[in-house]
Structures are given as structure tokens and as C-alpha cells.
Design a protein around this motif. Structure first.
Motif, PDB file in Angstrom:
ATOM      1  N   ASN A 132       1.132  -1.337  -0.044  1.00  0.00           N
ATOM      2  CA  ASN A 132      -0.199   0.109  -0.127  1.00  0.00           C
ATOM      3  C   ASN A 132       1.319   1.636   0.205  1.00  0.00           C
ATOM      4  OD1 ASN A 132      -2.533  -1.160   0.009  1.00  0.00           O
ATOM      5  ND2 ASN A 132      -2.477  -1.654   2.096  1.00  0.00           N
ATOM      6  N   PHE A 133       2.169   1.057   0.549  1.00  0.00           N
ATOM      7  CA  PHE A 133       3.310   2.397   0.536  1.00  0.00           C
ATOM      8  C   PHE A 133       4.142   1.804  -0.518  1.00  0.00           C
ATOM      9  CE2 PHE A 133       0.533   3.456   4.052  1.00  0.00           C
ATOM     10  CZ  PHE A 133       0.363   4.570   3.669  1.00  0.00           C
ATOM     11  N   THR A 134       5.189   2.573  -1.091  1.00  0.00           N
ATOM     12  CA  THR A 134       6.158   3.160  -1.302  1.00  0.00           C
ATOM     13  C   THR A 134       7.160   3.490  -0.786  1.00  0.00           C
ATOM     14  OG1 THR A 134       5.297   2.537  -3.572  1.00  0.00           O
ATOM     15  CG2 THR A 134       7.696   3.577  -3.954  1.00  0.00           C
TER      16      THR A 134
ATOM     17  N   VAL B 230       7.936   8.844   1.651  1.00  0.00           N
ATOM     18  CA  VAL B 230       6.776   7.926   1.456  1.00  0.00           C
ATOM     19  C   VAL B 230       5.602   8.287   0.975  1.00  0.00           C
ATOM     20  CG1 VAL B 230       5.099   6.514   3.486  1.00  0.00           C
ATOM     21  CG2 VAL B 230       7.555   7.372   4.006  1.00  0.00           C
ATOM     22  N   THR B 231       5.632   7.585   0.038  1.00  0.00           N
ATOM     23  CA  THR B 231       4.092   7.745  -0.846  1.00  0.00           C
ATOM     24  C   THR B 231       2.949   6.917  -1.211  1.00  0.00           C
ATOM     25  OG1 THR B 231       6.343   7.200  -2.401  1.00  0.00           O
ATOM     26  CG2 THR B 231       3.957   8.542  -3.539  1.00  0.00           C
ATOM     27  N   ALA B 232       1.984   6.769  -0.656  1.00  0.00           N
ATOM     28  CA  ALA B 232       0.763   5.814  -0.798  1.00  0.00           C
ATOM     29  C   ALA B 232       0.469   5.493  -1.983  1.00  0.00           C
ATOM     30  CB  ALA B 232      -1.111   6.688  -0.292  1.00  0.00           C
ATOM     31  N   ARG B 233       0.704   4.061  -2.097  1.00  0.00           N
ATOM     32  CA  ARG B 233       0.587   3.523  -3.547  1.00  0.00           C
ATOM     33  C   ARG B 233      -0.856   3.936  -4.495  1.00  0.00           C
ATOM     34  NH1 ARG B 233       2.208  -0.506  -7.062  1.00  0.00           N
ATOM     35  NH2 ARG B 233       0.788  -1.338  -8.370  1.00  0.00           N
TER      36      ARG B 233
END
Ligand SMILES: Cc1cc2nc3c(=O)[nH]c(=O)nc-3n(C[C@H](O)[C@H](O)[C@H](O)COP(=O)(O)OP(=O)(O)OC[C@H]3O[C@@H](n4cnc5c(N)ncnc54)[C@H](O)[C@@H]3O)c2cc1C
Lengths: 315, 263
Positions: A132-134, B230-233
Motif C-alpha cells: 500500500n505504500f512505497t 513515503v508515497t501511498a500507492r
């Protein structure tokens, strides 16, 4: 230019695709130096040269294969002391991660595991919380140690003719305490390796225990076969093929989920696949939230017909 | 034999997990948490080893490092049947990475004089699966990891590990670090009796000072990795869903595969 150590992942000298990926990544960071543990370095040499290893350090001390990972970490520490690398890259599998963990403690260095991309810096990319996160990170202390997942880079050839340097390591008695007393190799299936495959067809509880249609469809596409934990726990397919949080994390071009509901723990292992397809008889199944293409129907009907059609089109 | 289970308190995977915006660390305080499900297999292994023993002075201790709420992880272990708990809690611990966490655990395990240290295969949040190897390295103890079957035979601990290429038998001699997979057993549910009994079991709270560690050695300032972004997909865009009611599902599927060049 600085040296970047790459631990070669191989089986009796046959280099795994992940090593070509690591060497490709290493060239973004410096000059790749391959560390080869065990027998078969001459067989591995052409593949290592093809992907740009400038040097191959061969370690043949028999203690390295007889015991678990501790001797390998000691050996890498000794190699690192001599080469003074600017980074160390290791494949992100169970063994690779343990070697990296020990090395991080020995070298007082930061560790990043399961990178799905590494760029100059090194700056790593990881996929967390069930995809859900990168997260992008860097290591701020010591020699960056990074374990890299399969398919993190497309191998790019850069022909070199590396020399092999034999390197003597001394293994302490303390590292020789966990022994492998028996090993039964898994039978080869002739299908691609699950974590490296471009296409995966997975079956779940909805197969009712018959993986025949899953395997047949996979074979028509040249795909690997995966399974949900429900299928594995029922004894229908071996655990080594489980996809998910406690199985393998995969990121193929195409993932086909048949008779799988799409629980969060399953998603954790396949959510980052490029294209997702599902066959499920329940239109409300959560897996349909992820798909690019979904068929609401019985897999025992849909897959055999699709297999026939694919085979026809391909011939 | 002193058996210690290292158990982690993690954000509930079925709830909304997130990062703290101020320092990009996992938000463990503002969300519901619980004992990492994968550590339940470790607790079960420890209890089984104790029960199979001669009933002598074997005891199972649950050790957890984490914020106040992490006491819940200890409690769950006690309810399952462990004998005692140790909770290492200190404001300075927040932000510790795996390297620092392994340092805290090693100090605590040495203080507890553990003979058998049991871990789960990884946490359900960080999921690095590296802490058992790090603790083994720090304590100079053998590690047999990712066991899907465990037997303890006198001083010998033997596991079966179902690896990628082979099924291996691996053994080591106590004292030792063990990690078990989710194939190892079926963790028991706490019984009503277990839940009541847990209330009377001893739980000690230790600070960093109790372990002769300083705040500088742990926490965010000691972490050797730094999250830069941090990036939410992005949510996956809605796909095409067809039904096979009229028997056209397979044809639609193959057409999709063909259009997207998978054939
Ligand atoms: C700590 C922990 C770790 C876990 N790790 C993993 C993991 O690594 N991997 C994993 O997969 N799970 C994992 N799980 C389990 C997970 O929560 C689910 O229980 C599991 O994924 C369910 O598998 P399933 O989708 O095959 O079965 P189910 O959820 O039972 O779904 C079966 C699906 O098949 C469909 N179906 C039935 N018959 C047919 C038919 N004839 N044709 C088409 N569709 C049909 C049904 O509609 C249903 O949607 C874990 C759980 C825990 C607690």
C-alpha cells in the motif's frame, strides 16, 4: 570508481537471474565485484562477465557450504575488509537476508531489505504494508548493505572479462554451530521460478483441491504456478509455492488468481503485479477490487476453455 | 530450561496502517495494535517445548520491546500460557531500526539468561525477518531459523526448513536462537482459565538503564537508515469485469490477454 560487492546467487555454478539484476544495479553505484561462494566459479564466469563484473572473488572453503549462514557472513566481512566496498548487494531471499543481517551487525552498518529498486546514492525503494505504500530510503552509517528482490532491474549486458581471484577466509568455530544434516532437493517442475516468472497463475480454495486446470492454464502461458495459503494448508500444493505475506512476494507482468478471495495477506504478496486477472464465482470477492480484468464464473469451466483457446492461438 | 519468546506489538493489519507524518516512522501509538500473528507460532512452539519437557524448572517468558500499549502483546502471550513477561519500554526507543532493536533484545536476553530464544518468522508490519539472525550474531549463539517442524532432543534442537530449492534438516545445540514459520503449528486460543490466570502472572518493566544502554545507542537518532519519502500507492484503476453466465468468460479472458500481448 568505488567497488560494489555483489554476492552471487547460484546453484553449482549456474548463476540465477537475480545475480544479473544485482550486477546491473551495481553498475549504477560503482564497479561490480562479484563474490562467488562454493564450487563452479569457472562455469559462472561467462554470465558474471556478461553483466559487467570487473572481478570475481572465489571462496571455496568447505565450511562455507556445510554450515548455515554464519560462515558466509564472516567470509563477506573479510572480503569487505580487503575491498572496502561502497555498498554490498545481496539477493533478498531467506538466506540472503540472514547473511545481510549478520553482516550489518559485524560491519556496524545500516541495512535495507527487500528493495524493489536501487538508484545512485544509493537510494532504495521498498514496497511496504501489503504494497500500500512505497518508501524511499538511504543508509546513513557504515557500508550500505542492501538486499534486492527479484525483478528489481532488467538485466543489461555490459561485457567484461573478469579475472578470478581465489581468496582465503578463516571461519571461526563460533560460526560453525548450526549444521545442515540433511537436504532433500525439491523436484524440478520445468516451470519458471515463482519469484522470477513474468506470468503466474495461482489457485486457491476455489480449486477444490484440483490444481489440474491451474497447471494446464499456466503451461499454456509459459507461467509459474502459485497458491493461496488456504490451498497450501489443505495440502493441495507445496508451501514453497505460497504467495502472500508468509509465502513469496511476487511482482510479475501478469498475475492470474483463480478461486482466490483476495485476503489482505494474499494481496501482500501480489498487489504490485503489473496486470492482475481473477476468475472467481463470487462477484463480491475482494480480489475483484484489484483486477484489470475479471471473470465472474467457475474456474473449472473458464480455465479449461481458455487453455484450449490460448493453445490454439499460439500454435 | 529458560525459554524466552521475543514478541512484537504491531499495528493491526486489517485496520488502517500508516506512517507518522512528522518523522516517517510507523505509527504504533495512534492505531489499534496486537501481538504480531506470526509470533503466536513462536509462543505455541515455546509452550509445546515446555510441555514436552520433564516438567522440571522449564519456564516460558514473553519479551517485548515497544511503547506502553505493547504490554498487550505480553498479556496475550501470558493468556496463551506463558509464565512471565518482560516489557522493555523507554521513550528513547521510538524510531529504533532492526539493528538497534536487536541490541536491546540481546541485552535483555542476556539478563534473562535465556537457553532457548524463540522468534516468529518476521513481523507483520516491518517484515524484514532479520532480527533473529542479528540477535544470534550479537549473542554469539547458533541460530536455526524458519523451522516448519521443531524437535528438541536433550540439548539438540532440530528443525525442518522448507526452502526454495530443498527441504533441509538443520540442527544446533542449546543455548540457541530459533525461529519458526507459520507452518510449524496451530497456535492455541487463550482459554477462559488462561485469561484469568494471566492477571496474576509477573510482568517486569525494564528501561534502557536497566539494560545498561544509553538513549544514544537506540531510537531514531541511532538508526542507520533514513526514510526520505513515503508515497501511498495509487489505487488501482477499476478494471473490466465480465460474467461467464453465457459461457463467454473464457473468450473474453483470452481476448484481454491477447490485446495486452501476453500470448
Ligand atoms: C498471519 C497470517 C498469514 C497469512 N499469510 C498468507 C499468505 O502468505 N498467503 C495467503 O494466500 N494467505 C495468507 N493468509 C490467509 C488469508 O488470510 C486467507 O485465509 C487465504 O488467503 C484464503 O485463501 P483463498 O483465497 O484460497 O480461500 P478463500 O478465502 O476461502 O477463498 C476462496 C475463493 O474461491 C472462490 N471459489 C470457490 N469455488 C470456486 C470455483 N469453482 N470457481 C471460482 N471461484 C471459486 C470463492 O468465491 C472464494 O472467493 C494468512 C493469514 C494469517 C492470519
Amino acid at each position: 570508481m568505488s567497488n560494489v560487492l555483489v554476492l552471487v546467487d547460484h546453484s553449482a555454478g549456474t548463476v540465477r537471474k537475480t545475480t544479473a539484476e544485482l550486477l546491473t544495479i551495481a553498475r549504477r553505484l560503482g564497479e561490480p565485484v562479484a563474490v562467488f561462494i562454493g564450487d563452479g566459479v569457472q562455469d559462472a564466469l561467462p554470465a558474471l562477465g556478461q553483466y559487467g563484473a570487473t572481478k570475481v572473488i572465489a571462496l571455496t572453503n568447505p565450511d562455507l557450504s556445510q554450515y548455515l549462514v554464519a560462515p558466509k557472513a564472516e567470509a563477506l566481512q573479510q572480503v569487505a575488509a580487503k575491498i572496502e566496498p561502497s555498498a554490498i548487494l545481496i539477493s533478498s531471499n531467506a538466506e540472503g537476508k540472514e547473511i545481510a543481517a549478520r553482516l550489518a551487525v559485524k560491519l556496524d552498518s545500516g541495512l535495507i531489505t527487500d528493495a524493489v529498486d536501487v538508484q545512485a546514492g544509493p537510494v532504495t525503494t521498498q514496497s511496504v504494508f501489503a504494497g500500500n505504500f512505497t518508501v524511499q530510503s538511504k543508509i546513513t552509517h557504515g557500508t550500505p548493505i542492501i538486499t534486492v528482490k527479484p525483478n528489481a532491474a532488467t538485466p543489461e549486458a555490459a561485457e567484461t572479462s573478469p579475472e578470478v581471484e581465489e581468496f582465503d577466509v578463516t571461519i571461526s568455530d563460533a560460526a560453525k554451530t548450526a549444521r545442515i544434516t540433511d537436504s532433500k532437493p525439491r523436484e524440478a517442475t520445468g516451470r519458471p521460478e515463482l519469484t522470477e516468472a513474468a506470468i503466474i497463475v495461482s489457485g486457491g480454495r476455489g480449486t477444490g483441491g484440483d490444481f489440474g486446470p491451474i497447471e494446464a492454464f499456466a503451461d499454456s502461458l509459459g507461467a509459474a504456478v502459485g497458491a493461496s495459503r488456504a490451498a497450501v494448508d489443505s495440502g493441495w500444493y507445496p508451501h514453497a509455492y505460497q504467495v502472500g505475506q508468509t509465502g513469496k512476494t511476487v511482482s510479475p507482468q501478469l498475475y492470474v488468481a483463480a478461486g482466490i478471495s483476495g485476503a489482505i495477506q494474499h494481496r501482500a504478496g501480489m498487489q504490485t503485479s503489473k496486470t492482475i486477472v481473477a476468475v472467481n464465482k463470487d462477484p463480491e470477492a475482494p480480489i475483484f477490487e484489484l483486477v484489470d480484468f475479471g471473470v465472474v464464473g467457475d474456474l473449472h469451466k473458464v480455465l479449461p476453455t481458455a487453455t484450449e483457446e490460448v493453445t490454439k492461438r499460439k500454435s | 530450561m529458560k525459554i524466552v519468546v521475543c514478541a512484537k506489538f504491531v499495528p493491526d493489519a486489517t485496520a488502517d496502517r500508516r506512517f507518522r507524518s512528522e518523522d516517517n516512522t510507523v505509527d504504533r501509538a495512534g492505531v489499534d495494535g496486537l501481538l504480531s500473528e506470526l509470533d503466536e507460532y513462536a509462543v505455541e512452539t515455546a509452550l509445546t517445548v515446555k510441555e514436552a519437557g520433564d516438567g522440571g524448572d522449564d519456564a516460558v517468558t514473553i519479551l517485548t520491546v515497544g511503547p506502553e500499549q505493547a504490554a498487550d502483546a505480553v498479556k496475550k502471550g501470558l493468556q496463551m500460557g506463558a509464565d512471565a513477561g518482560v516489557h522493555v519500554v523507554d521513550d528513547a526507543i521510538h524510531g529504533s531500526d532492526a539493528v538497534a532493536t536487536s541490541l536491546i533484545l540481546s541485552k535483555a536476553l542476556a539478563k534473562l539468561e535465556a537457553d532457548l530464544v524463540v522468534f516468529g518468522m518476521g513481523s507483520t508490519d516491518g517484515g524484514m525477518g532479520v532480527v533473529p539472525a542479528m540477535v544470534s550474531e550479537r549473542l554469539g549463539l547458533p541460530a536455526v531459523t524458519l523451522g516448519s517442524e521443531v524437535t528438541v532432543d536433550g540439548q539438540t534442537v532440530r528443525i525442518r526448513r522448507d526452502g526454495d530449492t530443498a527441504s533441509e534438516t538443520i540442527e544446533g545445540t542449546l543455548p540457541l536462537v530459533l525461529s519458526v514459520s507459520d507452518q510449524a503449528n496451530e497456535p492455541r486460543y487463550p482459554s477462559f482459565k488462561g485469561i484469568m490466570a494471566a492477571k496474576k502472572k509477573p510482568v517486569e518493566t525494564w528501561s534502557l538503564a536497566d539494560l545498561e544502554l544509553t538513549p544514544e545507542q537506540v531510537g531514531g537518532s541511532s538508526a542507520w537508515t533514513e526514510v526520505v519519502e513515503v508515497t501511498a500507492r495509487p489505487p488501482r484503476s477499476a478494471g473490466t469485469i465480465v460474467t461467464d453466465e453465457d459461457g463467454s468468460g473464457a473468450a473474453g479472458l483470452v481476448e484481454f490477454l491477447s490485446t495486452n500481448k501476453f500470448l
